[in-house]
Design a protein around this motif. Structure first.
Motif, PDB file in Angstrom:
ATOM      1  N   PRO A   1      53.813  49.910  42.581  1.00 47.03           N
ATOM      2  CA  PRO A   1      52.644  49.725  43.529  1.00 47.03           C
ATOM      3  C   PRO A   1      51.429  49.696  42.574  1.00 47.03           C
ATOM      4  O   PRO A   1      50.378  48.998  42.971  1.00 47.03           O
ATOM      5  N   GLY A   2      51.173  50.609  41.565  1.00 47.44           N
ATOM      6  CA  GLY A   2      50.094  50.649  40.701  1.00 47.44           C
ATOM      7  C   GLY A   2      49.866  49.433  40.179  1.00 47.44           C
ATOM      8  O   GLY A   2      48.722  48.897  39.861  1.00 47.44           O
ATOM      9  N   VAL A   3      50.801  48.731  39.453  1.00 48.64           N
ATOM     10  CA  VAL A   3      51.017  47.681  38.898  1.00 48.64           C
ATOM     11  C   VAL A   3      50.415  46.356  39.683  1.00 48.64           C
ATOM     12  O   VAL A   3      49.673  45.652  39.265  1.00 48.64           O
ATOM     13  N   LEU A   4      50.883  46.547  41.117  1.00 48.00           N
ATOM     14  CA  LEU A   4      50.868  45.354  41.884  1.00 48.00           C
ATOM     15  C   LEU A   4      49.421  45.310  42.282  1.00 48.00           C
ATOM     16  O   LEU A   4      48.617  44.320  42.330  1.00 48.00           O
ATOM     17  N   MET A   5      48.988  46.390  42.381  1.00 52.10           N
ATOM     18  CA  MET A   5      47.456  46.587  42.716  1.00 52.10           C
ATOM     19  C   MET A   5      46.379  46.321  41.570  1.00 52.10           C
ATOM     20  O   MET A   5      45.415  45.591  41.827  1.00 52.10           O
ATOM     21  N   ALA A   6      46.558  46.607  40.375  1.00 55.67           N
ATOM     22  CA  ALA A   6      46.247  46.227  39.094  1.00 55.67           C
ATOM     23  C   ALA A   6      46.056  44.642  39.076  1.00 55.67           C
ATOM     24  O   ALA A   6      44.860  44.126  38.569  1.00 55.67           O
TER      25      ALA A   6
ATOM     26  N   ALA B   1      34.814  38.077  26.970  1.00 55.49           N
ATOM     27  CA  ALA B   1      34.173  36.798  26.819  1.00 55.49           C
ATOM     28  C   ALA B   1      34.603  36.100  25.566  1.00 55.49           C
ATOM     29  O   ALA B   1      35.134  36.589  24.781  1.00 55.49           O
ATOM     30  N   GLU B   2      34.135  34.755  25.398  1.00 55.36           N
ATOM     31  CA  GLU B   2      34.596  34.297  23.993  1.00 55.36           C
ATOM     32  C   GLU B   2      34.416  34.877  23.008  1.00 55.36           C
ATOM     33  O   GLU B   2      35.244  34.791  21.826  1.00 55.36           O
ATOM     34  N   ASP B   3      33.366  35.386  22.755  1.00 59.62           N
ATOM     35  CA  ASP B   3      33.070  36.197  21.616  1.00 59.62           C
ATOM     36  C   ASP B   3      33.633  37.593  21.437  1.00 59.62           C
ATOM     37  O   ASP B   3      33.490  38.140  20.375  1.00 59.62           O
ATOM     38  N   PHE B   4      34.404  37.737  22.377  1.00 60.60           N
ATOM     39  CA  PHE B   4      35.180  39.207  22.362  1.00 60.60           C
ATOM     40  C   PHE B   4      34.129  40.464  22.391  1.00 60.60           C
ATOM     41  O   PHE B   4      34.603  41.445  22.016  1.00 60.60           O
ATOM     42  N   THR B   5      32.903  40.140  22.528  1.00 58.41           N
ATOM     43  CA  THR B   5      32.029  41.335  22.517  1.00 58.41           C
ATOM     44  C   THR B   5      31.649  41.871  24.074  1.00 58.41           C
ATOM     45  O   THR B   5      31.044  42.977  23.998  1.00 58.41           O
ATOM     46  N   THR B   6      31.998  41.102  24.927  1.00 60.90           N
ATOM     47  CA  THR B   6      31.425  41.388  26.289  1.00 60.90           C
ATOM     48  C   THR B   6      32.933  41.545  27.271  1.00 60.90           C
ATOM     49  O   THR B   6      33.521  40.825  27.324  1.00 60.90           O
ATOM     50  N   VAL B   7      32.611  42.243  28.154  1.00 65.26           N
ATOM     51  CA  VAL B   7      33.740  42.402  29.181  1.00 65.26           C
ATOM     52  C   VAL B   7      33.279  41.663  30.412  1.00 65.26           C
ATOM     53  O   VAL B   7      32.184  41.331  30.797  1.00 65.26           O
ATOM     54  N   THR B   8      34.403  40.575  30.612  1.00 64.66           N
ATOM     55  CA  THR B   8      33.995  39.614  31.748  1.00 64.66           C
ATOM     56  C   THR B   8      34.468  40.096  33.110  1.00 64.66           C
ATOM     57  O   THR B   8      33.664  39.928  33.957  1.00 64.66           O
ATOM     58  N   GLU B   9      35.609  40.616  33.083  1.00 63.30           N
ATOM     59  CA  GLU B   9      36.136  41.331  34.189  1.00 63.30           C
ATOM     60  C   GLU B   9      37.141  42.493  33.838  1.00 63.30           C
ATOM     61  O   GLU B   9      37.593  42.410  32.697  1.00 63.30           O
ATOM     62  N   ALA B  10      37.019  43.579  34.496  1.00 60.16           N
ATOM     63  CA  ALA B  10      38.071  44.805  34.349  1.00 60.16           C
ATOM     64  C   ALA B  10      38.423  45.170  35.441  1.00 60.16           C
ATOM     65  O   ALA B  10      37.888  45.226  36.819  1.00 60.16           O
ATOM     66  N   ARG B  11      39.799  45.761  35.539  1.00 61.44           N
ATOM     67  CA  ARG B  11      40.306  46.245  36.852  1.00 61.44           C
ATOM     68  C   ARG B  11      41.101  47.600  36.363  1.00 61.44           C
ATOM     69  O   ARG B  11      41.678  47.909  35.031  1.00 61.44           O
ATOM     70  N   LEU B  12      41.003  48.522  37.305  1.00 56.11           N
ATOM     71  CA  LEU B  12      41.680  49.791  37.163  1.00 56.11           C
ATOM     72  C   LEU B  12      42.319  50.387  38.275  1.00 56.11           C
ATOM     73  O   LEU B  12      41.631  50.338  39.394  1.00 56.11           O
ATOM     74  N   SER B  13      43.690  50.401  38.213  1.00 58.20           N
ATOM     75  CA  SER B  13      44.309  50.606  39.166  1.00 58.20           C
ATOM     76  C   SER B  13      44.981  52.151  38.975  1.00 58.20           C
ATOM     77  O   SER B  13      45.657  52.134  38.052  1.00 58.20           O
ATOM     78  N   PHE B  14      45.078  53.119  39.865  1.00 60.59           N
ATOM     79  CA  PHE B  14      45.329  54.675  39.467  1.00 60.59           C
ATOM     80  C   PHE B  14      46.582  54.831  40.501  1.00 60.59           C
ATOM     81  O   PHE B  14      46.674  54.363  41.757  1.00 60.59           O
ATOM     82  N   ILE B  15      47.552  55.538  40.016  1.00 67.05           N
ATOM     83  CA  ILE B  15      48.456  56.080  40.786  1.00 67.05           C
ATOM     84  C   ILE B  15      48.375  57.683  40.928  1.00 67.05           C
ATOM     85  O   ILE B  15      47.934  58.151  39.516  1.00 67.05           O
ATOM     86  N   GLY B  16      48.705  58.378  41.605  1.00 65.43           N
ATOM     87  CA  GLY B  16      48.878  59.819  41.846  1.00 65.43           C
ATOM     88  C   GLY B  16      47.557  60.434  42.277  1.00 65.43           C
ATOM     89  O   GLY B  16      47.142  61.520  42.046  1.00 65.43           O
TER      90      GLY B  16
ATOM     91  N   ARG C   1      47.763  56.366  48.283  1.00 62.05           N
ATOM     92  CA  ARG C   1      48.268  54.904  47.983  1.00 62.05           C
ATOM     93  C   ARG C   1      47.672  54.603  46.532  1.00 62.05           C
ATOM     94  O   ARG C   1      46.646  55.264  46.116  1.00 62.05           O
ATOM     95  N   PRO C   2      48.217  53.469  45.961  1.00 55.34           N
ATOM     96  CA  PRO C   2      47.467  53.179  44.640  1.00 55.34           C
ATOM     97  C   PRO C   2      45.988  52.956  44.924  1.00 55.34           C
ATOM     98  O   PRO C   2      45.674  52.229  45.960  1.00 55.34           O
ATOM     99  N   VAL C   3      45.128  53.381  43.956  1.00 53.50           N
ATOM    100  CA  VAL C   3      43.751  53.267  44.293  1.00 53.50           C
ATOM    101  C   VAL C   3      43.078  52.335  43.159  1.00 53.50           C
ATOM    102  O   VAL C   3      43.119  52.704  42.046  1.00 53.50           O
ATOM    103  N   ARG C   4      42.205  51.420  43.362  1.00 51.16           N
ATOM    104  CA  ARG C   4      41.370  50.656  42.691  1.00 51.16           C
ATOM    105  C   ARG C   4      40.118  51.190  42.562  1.00 51.16           C
ATOM    106  O   ARG C   4      39.473  51.700  43.429  1.00 51.16           O
ATOM    107  N   ALA C   5      39.381  51.402  41.164  1.00 55.15           N
ATOM    108  CA  ALA C   5      38.032  52.006  41.075  1.00 55.15           C
ATOM    109  C   ALA C   5      37.199  50.752  41.028  1.00 55.15           C
ATOM    110  O   ALA C   5      36.740  50.357  40.168  1.00 55.15           O
ATOM    111  N   ARG C   6      36.895  50.392  42.398  1.00 57.38           N
ATOM    112  CA  ARG C   6      35.976  49.298  42.303  1.00 57.38           C
ATOM    113  C   ARG C   6      34.735  49.334  41.767  1.00 57.38           C
ATOM    114  O   ARG C   6      34.115  48.403  41.022  1.00 57.38           O
ATOM    115  N   LEU C   7      34.169  50.635  42.021  1.00 57.74           N
ATOM    116  CA  LEU C   7      32.734  50.771  41.378  1.00 57.74           C
ATOM    117  C   LEU C   7      32.709  50.700  39.954  1.00 57.74           C
ATOM    118  O   LEU C   7      31.964  49.905  39.188  1.00 57.74           O
ATOM    119  N   ALA C   8      33.602  51.326  39.398  1.00 57.27           N
ATOM    120  CA  ALA C   8      33.923  51.245  37.950  1.00 57.27           C
ATOM    121  C   ALA C   8      34.124  49.915  37.402  1.00 57.27           C
ATOM    122  O   ALA C   8      33.404  49.425  36.504  1.00 57.27           O
TER     123      ALA C   8
END
Lengths: 294, 790, 164
Positions: A126-131, A205-220, A224-231
Motif C-alpha cells: 500500500p505504501g508503494v502504491l501511494m508513493a 530538473a535537467e541540470d540535476f541540481t533542482t528538485v522538480t517533484e518529490a513524493r514521500l509515502s509512509f507506512i507505520g 493507512r499509508p500516509v503521503r507527506a504533502r506539505l513536505a
C-alpha cells in the motif's frame, strides 16, 4: 488455533467468483494468498461462513505494461513481482520494497491484490502504491472502477472496496525521466511489519541540481499509508542538497501523526519518519542522477 | 594406543532420524480411537468464577465430555509444590482446573474432550462462564505497598518469600569504602519459548495394565511418580516417555495441570487422549521468567577493589510458586560471579502477581545476577577512570584460591563453593581474541572519527552447574556386541545419545556407533530427576562413566579368569580385551558377554562354548550373567563453569537500531566431551541472550492482559539478528567428578544482557547515558540519544 | 441462491511423488492434513500463525507455510515434505549431510522447515553468500542453534550441490 467451520468455494472464473460474492457479500470472504486471513482464521478472529478461493483464477495473475503503466493483476504472488525483470526495470520502488515483505515462504504465497485489499497500514505494497500515485482496479458484477490509492485506503484494514467488489489489479504509473526512487524502513526484526517505512520519489530538473517533484509515502505512521504533502510541496524547486532533505524531514515530523504501540512510541515513529525521509530522499536523488547517467 | 573418543567432535547419533522426518515428537503420536483436548482458559487476570455452564458445549458435535473442577476426581487436590524452601513462607499452588478463582490470563478453567481438536475448540466457545472480576495485581512494586490488592486473599500478603543472605560485614565495608555507587537495574519478563509447544498423549494399556504417557517433559520420572501417587497406581504401572522433545529451556520441567488431566482422562474414558498446546496457549499457559528489579550498590577502595555489595531486589513470582524460589536464590548466590566479594548483603522478596507463574528459563536467575554485577563493575571502572577489563582483573578470584566459598547456600542446599577455575586466564584469552588493545586504542577511535557510535563491552560470569541430587545409569554389554545404556534424563536437543555414548565408548574402547543410549523412558530407568540446571553431562555423564568403568572391570576380571592371566596383563583396545603383547589371546566384548552368561543352550554368538567341569553352581553367588552395572553419581555440590564475552556494537542513533559487529566468546566448562556439541550449546544460549537483550519482552498491561502473545509481537531473533560468534575454549577440569566436566547448557545466555549493556553504553558515551534496563529496544536507544525530542 | 460451497471436499494431492485421495473438512489445515491424515509427521507445527516456519513445505516446488494453507487448496497440486528430501532410504540429500556434518540441528524441531526452505532457495541461488542464506532462512525460527551452524551447513550444502 484451528479455524472455525466455514464453507469453501473455488470458482473457476472471475465471473463465478463475482456472482457468488454479489449474492453472499455479507458472509463471504475472498481468499487470496491467505497469509493474513488464515492466521486470523486460526485465531478465530475472522469468521466468514464462506471462503471464496481465488487461487484457481489464473486470469487474475500476471504482470504487464499497459500504456506505460505497470499493471500487476491481483493474484500475482509477491515472489513473481520480486523475480520480474519488468518490475525491476519499470517500477524499481516496487522491486525494492517487495523484498521487505515478510519472508521468502510468505512472499511465495502472498499476493499483491491480497496485500492491497487487506490494507495493513504497516505493509509495504500500500505504501508503494501511494508513493507512485497508483490505482486499484475494483471489479464487481456491477462493473469495474479504478480508484486512486489516495482514495482507496481509508483506515486500518479498511478500504473503498464494497463487499461485493474484488481487487482485480493494481496499476503503477510510469515515472518521468530523471526520477529516482528509494524504499527504506525500520523494523524490529528482518521481515517484521515496519515500525516506520518510507517510499521516496524524486524527480530532478535537467541540470540535476533542482528538485522538480518529490513524493514521500509512509507506512507505520497512521491508520493507512500516509503521503507527506506539505513536505512534498516544500521540496519542489529546492536544490539537491543535504539541507533540503533535512528541512523536508522537519516538515514531515510536523505533518504526520503516528500512534504508539508496544514496539515503538509515537514520538519515535515521528522522528524516525523524518530520518528515513531524509535518507530516502538523498538516495532517490542520487539514483535519479545515476539513472540518467546510464 | 587406545582410541580417543571422549573429547572428539563426533557427529551426532540423533541426526539421521531428525533430518529425514523420522523423529518422534509427542504430537507425532496418533493412536487408534484417540480423543483430543482443548481447554477453556481464563480471559481475565483475576476473577472469581460465579458459575460455569458447559451444557451447550457437551451437546456440540463430536464432544465426548466437558470437565470442570467438579469432574476431575483425584486431580481436585492442589498441584504440588515441587521445591519448598524455608524462606518460602507463603507458598501457593493452583488447582488443575480453576476451583473458584482464576489468578492469571490463561489459567485452565474447563476441559473439552472431543473427536478432534477442531471440534474441541468449537465446543470451548460454547462454554459460558459468569465472572466476578477482582482487582488485578500486575506491578510488583505496587504489589508490595501496604494496602495493595492481594493476588491470594487468604495469604494476607503478596510476598511469597523474603530472603536475606549476609556474608562478612557489609555495613562495615560500606562505611570504610572510598567509593560507593548505586544502580537500579531491571530485567524484564521473558520466556523460554521452545519451537515445539508442550504436548501429552496418554493411554491406558489394558493388555499390560499400564498407564502409558508420552509427554514433552524435561523430567519424565517426576511425572511418573506424580501420576502414580495421584492415581493410586504402583509406579511400575505408569510409564512416562519423553520422546523427541523440541526444545525445553526450563519451561518444560514442571507438573503442569495438563500433565495430570490428560492421563486422568485416559484412565477414566479408557481412550487414548491427546492434548497439544497451541502457541497462543503456550504464551499464557507455560511458565515465564526473568522480571527482577534490583537496587544494588557497590563499595570499592580507591583502586577499584570490591569491599562489599548490597543488593535488594524484587522478584516477580507470577501467580503461583510451584517451583519454589529457585530463580531468585540462584540470582542471590551467583551475583558475586568470578569476583571476590568479601562482604555481601543480598535480600529479595518474591512477589505474587496476576501473571503466568515464573520458573527457570535458560540462565535461571543468572543473567540477572551477571547483569547486576557487571553493570556495577562497569560503573566502578568508569567512575574511577579505569579500563573495564582492568577492574575485573583486580577483583578476580585467583586460580590458587579454589575451592572458593561465596558464603551462601546454593539452590541445591549445598554451599556455594567454586570448585575450580581460571578467571584471569579466561579474560586474557578473551582480550587476546578481541585484540582488545588495538580495538580500544585504534579501531574505536578510527570508527568514532567517522561519526559512528561504536562501543565495546566485556562481561564475565560463572555458572553453578551439575547440581544433585543424583542421576544414574545402566551400562550393559550385549552378547551381540552392542552396548546398552539407559538413563533417566531425557534430552531436548543436547545430544545425550552422542555424548553419553562417547563416554562409554572411551571406557570400553568400542566404536561409538555400537553404544545405544536409551533416555527419557521410565521403562528403561526408574531413578533420577531430569534435565535442568546444566547438569546432564556432569551428573548423568559421571554416572554413565562409573557404570562403564564397572563393566570394564567386570570384563577384565572375566577375561583374566578365562585366560588365566592377571588383570594387569590385559589391555582394552579395538573393542577387545586381550593379553598385552599377544593380541590373539583375548576376546571381543561380545564374546565376554557370552562368556558371562552360562546358558544351557548355545545361541547365536561367535564364541565356541567349551564344556566346563563341575565346580558348583553354574552362576555362583555374587556373580551375574551379564556384563552390566548400574551406578549413581551424586555431586558433593555444584561444579562451576565460567566464561567471558566481548562485543563490538554500533548504534544508529537516528533510528535506535543496534548492529552487533563482532562477538567473541571464551567459555570454560572443564573437560569437553564433544567440542562440537559444546559450541552448539554456547551458540544457542548466546542467541537467546541476545533475544533477552534487545528483542524479547513479554508486555503485560495494567489489567494483566499479555499484549504480545504471538510470534508476530514476541520478537525472537532470526538469523538476520544473530551475529557470527567467535568461540575459544579454556578447559579447567572439575576436581569433583570422574570426568572433570562442568555444565554448559545455560552458559551463553548468562552474560548477554550485561555485555550488550556495556557495549551500548560505551557506544553512547557522548550522551552520558547509563544502561540499567534490559531488554533495550530502538525506541529506548533513540530516547537516550535524543533527550530533547522525547 | 442455495448454499454455495461445501464444508467437506474430496481432494487429490501428490505428496513426495505419491498420489493420495482423501475427503477432508474445508477448514483442515494442510499441516494437519500432512501430519495426521497422511502420517507425514516430519513437517512440524510451531505457531500456526505463519511466523516460525517449522511447517514449511514445498508447494509445486515453492516454499509455503503449511499452517497458512487449507488442505483443500492443495487439490490437484504437488507437495514435497522433508520425508521426500533424501534420494533413497540409504542416502541423504546434500543438505541433510551438511546439517549432520556441521551440527546444524539440536532438538530438530525447526529442521524440516529449514531444510525445505533451503532446498528451494539453493535451487535458485546455487552460490549464495552468508548474508543471502541468513535472509533466506530469516522466516524460520530456531531456538537452539543460534543459526551459526545452520548457515555453515547451508554454505557447505551449496558447495556439495555445485560439485555434484
Amino acid at each position: 488455533m484451528k479455524p472455525p467451520r466455514f464453507r469453501y468455494y473455488a470458482p473457476h472464473s472471475l465471473e463465478e467468483a463475482l456472482a457468488v460474492l454479489a449474492e453472499m457479500a455479507d458472509e463471504a470472504k475472498p481468499l487470496a494468498g491467505g497469509q493474513s486471513l488464515i492466521p486470523m482464521l486460526n485465531m478465530r478472529l475472522a469468521r466468514p461462513s464462506l471462503l471464496i478461493d481465488l487461487n484457481g483464477l489464473h486470469e487474475l495473475s500476471g504482470i504487464e505494461l499497459d500504456n506505460g503503466a505497470l499493471v500487476v493483476r491481483a493474484m500475482t504472488r509477491h515472489r513473481a513481482v520480486e523475480r520480474s525483470p519488468l518490475v525491476a526495470e519499470h517500477t524499481p520502488l516496487l522491486a525494492e520494497a517487495i523484498r521487505w515483505v515478510g519472508h521468502l515462504p510468505i512472499r511465495t504465497r502472498g499476493t499483491v491484490g491480497g496485500s492491497v485489499a487487506h490494507a495493513d497500514p504497516a505493509a509495504e505494497l500500500p505504501g508503494v502504491l501511494m508513493a507512485l500515485d497508483g490505482t486499484v482496479q475494483l471489479t464487481s458484477r456491477r462493473g469495474q472502477r479504478l480508484v486512486p490509492a489516495e482514495d482507496f485506503f481509508i483506515d486500518l484494514l479498511t478500504t473503498a472496496a464494497e463487499p461485493d467488489e474484488l481487487v482485480t489489479e493494481v496499476r503503477f504509473p510510469s515515472l518521468p525521466s530523471r526520477t529516482g526512487t528509494a524504499w527504506l524502513e525500520v523494523a524490529r526484526r528482518h521481515g517484521d511489519y515496519a515500525l516506520v517505512g518510507v517510499g521516496a520519489v524524486v524527480s530532478l530538473a535537467e541540470d540535476f541540481t533542482t528538485v522538480t517533484e518529490a513524493r514521500l509515502s509512509f507506512i507505520g505512521v497512521g491508520g493507512r499509508p500516509v503521503r507527506a504533502r506539505l513536505a512534498e510541496a516544500a521540496l519542489r524547486g529546492q536544490p539537491v542538497a543535504a539541507e533540503t532533505w533535512r528541512a523536508a524531514a522537519a516538515t514531515v515530523r510536523g505533518e504526520i501523526d503516528p500512534a504508539g504501540d508496544i514496539h515503538a512510541s509515537a514520538e519515535y515513529r515521528r522522528y524516525v519518519a523524518g530520518v528515513l525521509a531524509e535518507r530516502a530522499l538523498a538516495l532517490a536523488a542520487e539514483r535519479a542522477r545515476e539513472g540518467a547517467r546510464q | 594406543m587406545p582410541t580417543r573418543i571422549f573429547g572428539e567432535p563426533i557427529k551426532r547419533a540423533e541426526d539421521p532420524r531428525l533430518l529425514t522426518g523420522r523423529g518422534r515428537y509427542t504430537d507425532d503420536i496418533d493412536l487408534p480411537g484417540q480423543l483430543h483436548v482443548a481447554f477453556l482458559r481464563s480471559p481475565l487476570a483475576h476473577a472469581r468464577i460465579r458459575s460455569i455452564d458447559v451444557s451447550a458445549a457437551r451437546e456440540m458435535p463430536g464432544v465426548v465430555t466437558v470437565w470442570t473442577y467438579a469432574d476431575i476426581g483425584p486431580c481436585q487436590r492442589r498441584m504440588p509444590l515441587l521445591i519448598p524452601h524455608p524462606d518460602l513462607t507463603h507458598p501457593y499452588t493452583r488447582y488443575a482446573l480453576a476451583k473458584d478463582e482464576v489468578n492469571h490470563v490463561g489459567e485452565p478453567v474447563a476441559m473439552v474432550i472431543a473427536e478432534s481438536r477442531y471440534l474441541a475448540e468449537d465446543a470451548v466457545e460454547a462454554i459460558v462462564v459468569e465472572w466476578e472480576e477482582l482487582p488485578p495485581v500486575v506491578d510488583i512494586e505496587r504489589a508490595v505497598q501496604p494496602g495493595a490488592p492481594l493476588v491470594h486473599e487468604e495469604l494476607g500478603t503478596n510476598v511469597a518469600a523474603h530472603y536475606v543472605g549476609i556474608v562478612g560485614d557489609p555495613e562495615g565495608a560500606f562505611s570504610r569504602a572510598a567509593h560507593v555507587f548505586r544502580e537500579r537495574l531491571i530485567i524484564e519478563r521473558s520466556a523460554g519459548m521452545p519451537i515445539e509447544t508442550r504436548a501429552i498423549v496418554a493411554v491406558w494399556n489394558d493388555v499390560e495394565g499400564v498407564l502409558e504417557v508420552w509427554d514433552t517433559t524435561q523430567a519424565p520420572i517426576v511425572i511418573r511418580n506424580a501420576l502414580a501417587a495421584l492415581f493410586g497406581l504402583a509406579p511400575t504401572q505408569v510409564r512416562v516417555i519423553a520422546p523427541d522433545v523440541g526444545g525445553g529451556f526450563g519451561c518444560k520441567i514442571m507438573v503442569y495441570p495438563e500433565e495430570v488431566l490428560v492421563p486422568y482422562a485416559a484412565l477414566t474414558l479408557r481412550r487414548p487422549i491427546k492434548w497439544t498446546e497451541d502457541r497462543l496457549e503456550h504464551f499464557v499457559g507455560t511458565n515465564h521468567e526473568r522480571l527482577q528489579i534490583h537496587d544494588a550498590e557497590i563499595a570499592v577502595d580507591a583502586e577499584g577493589r570490591i569491599l562489599g555489595i548490597r543488593d535488594r531486589f524484587l522478584h516477580d513470582a507470577g501467580a503461583y510458586t510451584p517451583y519454589g524460589i529457585i530463580v531468585p536464590i540462584i540470582t542471590a548466590c551467583q551475583l558475586p560471579g568470578p569476583y571476590k566479594v568479601p562482604n555481601y548483603h543480598v535480600e529479595f522478596r518474591a512477589v505474587y502477581s496476576n501473571t503466568v507463574p515464573v520458573s527457570p528459563y535458560r540462565g535461571a536467575g543468572r543473567p540477572h545476577a551477571a547483569f547486576v554485577m557487571e553493570r556495577l563493575l562497569d560503573r566502578v571502572a568508569d567512575e574511577l577512570g579505569l579500563d573495564r577489563a582492568e577492574v575485573r582483573r583486580r577483583n578476580f578470584i585467583q586460580p590458587h584460591e579454589f575451592p572458593y566459598d561465596v558464603g551462601l547456600i546454593f539452590q541445591d542446599g549445598a554451599p556455594t563453593r567454586y570448585d575450580s577455575g581460571n578467571y584471569p586466564g579466561m579474560l586474557d584469552l578473551l582480550l587476546q581474541q578481541m585484540d582488545y588493545d588495538r580495538l580500544v586504542r585504534e579501531e574505536l577511535p578510527r570508527l568514532r572519527a567517522e561519526g559512528r557510535f561504536v562501543g565495546v563491552g566485556i562481561a564475565c560470569y560463572v555458572e553453578g552447574t551439575g547440581i544433585g541430587p543424583y542421576e544414574g545409569a545402566t551400562v550393559r554389554v550385549e552378547p551381540t556386541g552392542q552396548v546398552y545404556v539407559a538413563t533417566g534424563m531425557p534430552q531436548q536437543g543436547q545430544a545425550h545419545k552422542t555424548v553419553l555414548a562417547q563416554i562409554v565408548a572411551e571406557e570400553l574402547q568400542v566404536p561409538v556407533g555400537s553404544v545405544q543410549v536409551f533416555e527419557g523412558d521410565t521403562a528403561h530407568f526408574q531413578f533420577g530427576s531430569g534435565t535442568y540446571a546444566s547438569r546432564s553431562a556432569v551428573v548423568c555423564g559421571s554416572a554413565v562413566a562409573l557404570a562403564a568403568r564397572k563393566v570394564r572391570e567386570q570384563g577384565l576380571q572375566l577375561a583374566a579368569e578365562e585366560l588365566e592371566v592377571a588383570v594387569e596383563d590385559l589391555v582394552v583396545e579395538d573393542g577387545r580385551v586381550y593379553v598385552r603383547g599377544a593380541p590373539e589371546r583375548g576376546f571381543t566384548w561380545a564374546q565376554l558377554a557370552q562368556l558371562a552368561n552360562p546358558l544351557r543352550y548355545a545361541y547365536a554368538g561367535d564364541l565356541v562354548v567349551r564344556p566346563r567341569p563341575w565346580t558348583g553352581p553354574t552362576l555362583p553367588p555374587g556373580k551375574q550373567p551379564s556384563l552390566e552395572a548400574t551406578e549413581y553419581y551424586s555431586p558433593p555440590h555444584a561444579t562451576w563453569a565460567s566464561g567471558a564475552v566481548g562485543m563490538l556494537v554500533e548504534v544508529d542513533i537516528e533510528t535506535g537500531q543496534l548492529h552487533i559487529r563482532k562477538l567473541w566468546v571464551v567459555h570454560d566448562c572443564g573437560k569437553m566431551i564433544n567440542p562440537m556439541v559444546v559450541e552448539g550449546q554456547v551458540h544457542g544460549g548466546i542467541a537467546q541472550g541476545i533475544g533477552g537483550a534487545f528483542y524479547e519482552k513479554l508486555h503485560y498491561d495494567d489489567n494483566g492482559q499479555l499484549l504480545n502473545a504471538s510470534f508476530m509481537d514476541f520478537l525472537m531473533p532470526t538469523a538476520m539478528e544473530i551475529p557470527r560468534m567467535e568461540i575459544a575454549h579454556q578447559e579447567t577440569p572439575s576436581p569433583l567428578n570422574p570426568l572433570g566436566v562442568k555444565g554448559v547448557g545455560e552458559a551463553g545466555a548468562i552474560p548477554m544482557p550485561a555485555v550488550v549493556a556495556a557495549a551500548v553504553e560505551d557506544a553512547l558515551r557522548p550522551f552520558g547515558v547509563r544502561i540499567t534496563r534490559m531488554p533495550l529496544d530502538p525506541d529506548q536507544l533513540w530516547r537516550m540519544t535524543h533527550p530533547e525530542s522525547s | 441462491m442455495t448454499a454455495v460451497g461445501t464444508e467437506r471436499r474430496v481432494i487429490r494431492v501428490v505428496v513426495n511423488g505419491v498420489p493420495y485421495e482423501r475427503e477432508v473438512e474445508a477448514r483442515l489445515l494442510l499441516s494437519d492434513f500432512l501430519r495426521h491424515e497422511l502420517g507425514l509427521t516430519g513437517t512440524h507445527v510451531g505457531c500456526e500463525h505463519g511466523v516460525c516456519g517449522a511447517c514449511t513445505v514445498l508447494f509445486d516446488g515453492e516454499p509455503v507455510r503449511s499452517c497458512l494453507f487449507l488442505a483443500v487448496q492443495a487439490d490437484g497440486h504437488a507437495i514435497e515434505t522433508v520425508e521426500g528430501l533424501a534420494p533413497s532410504e540409504s542416502e541423504l540429500h546434500p543438505l541433510q549431510l551438511a546439517f549432520w556434518e556441521k551440527h546444524g540441528l539440536q532438538c530438530g524441531y525447526c529442521t524440516p522447515g529449514m531444510l525445505m526452505v533451503l532446498k528451494a532457495f539453493l535451487a535458485e541461488h546455487p552460490n549464495p553468500t552468508e548474508e543471502e542464506i541468513r535472509e533466506a532462512i530469516s522466516g524460520n525460527l530456531c531456538r537452539c542453534t543460534g543459526y551459526q551452524n545452520i548457515v555453515e551447513a547451508a554454505l557447505s550444502a551449496a558447495q556439495l550441490m555445485r560439485q555434484s
